[in-house]
Design an enzyme around this catalytic site. Sequence first.
Site, PDB file in Angstrom:
ATOM      1  N   ASP A 101      36.401  70.619  43.772  1.00 18.69           N
ATOM      2  CA  ASP A 101      35.640  70.580  45.018  1.00 18.69           C
ATOM      3  C   ASP A 101      34.265  71.197  44.718  1.00 18.69           C
ATOM      4  O   ASP A 101      34.071  71.799  43.657  1.00 18.69           O
ATOM      5  CB  ASP A 101      36.387  71.408  46.063  1.00 18.69           C
ATOM      6  N   ASP A 119      31.663  72.639  47.641  1.00 16.83           N
ATOM      7  CA  ASP A 119      31.317  73.706  48.580  1.00 16.83           C
ATOM      8  C   ASP A 119      32.414  74.762  48.654  1.00 16.83           C
ATOM      9  O   ASP A 119      33.576  74.458  48.937  1.00 16.83           O
ATOM     10  CB  ASP A 119      31.078  73.132  49.979  1.00 16.83           C
TER      11      ASP A 119
END
Length: 238
Positions: free
Chosen positions: A8, A10
Amino acid sequence: MTSAIVFDIDGTLANTPAAIAELIGDVVRGLGASPGRSQVLATVGKPLEASLAGLLGVAVDDAATAEAAARYRARFATDVLSQGPALLLPGVPEGLDRLRAAGHLLGIATSKISAGALALLKATGVVDRFDTVVCHDMVERGKPHPDMALRALADLGASPAESWYVGDTVTDMAMARAAALRTVGVSYGVDSAAALTAAGADHVVTDFPSVIRVLLHETTVTSPDHAGPRPEPTGALS
């Protein structure tokens, strides 16, 4: 088939959740909404238009949603991307380089759309570390469905049983588990260690160097009993 590590962005590689939440809140307040802080924070890491629509109390295809998305994306470039490599969490560039040196293929699976994800990876200077970048607009179903993770593995020619996903949210863990990936949850992002553990994370760690130690098999399962320190916000957004 080979192994891969998919990330991922953020809250996992970049310290952006606080800045993103502040920006989202400012945008929807400018359009007449008045969400609480917890409501706004809950949208971080989820598809933008759906999040904005929910906060505004309108449909995703409403004109107000489109206006909010346009305002957000215009300011994301000036208010967030301008911080460049400073957005990266401690140890990220060095950690990614260690993984690549060890022969691992690296990928991204993010709820951002392609333009936003690539802009952030370029601004932070790490885009060249990744062999594929899979975004919400590239698959039929986003997180928590497995589509993005499976697309990343297909791009990399990697086996799920030999590969990993690293993320900071319950939906990250759900996507990875649905794709039969092993998982590392990071408790310094959006969701707590307890929530990540409940979502099935194989390991929960409190900083990015610990992620690398797990992936390179230099440590055993990290205790998820506490959430660990969370990064300070990346700065006020006007």
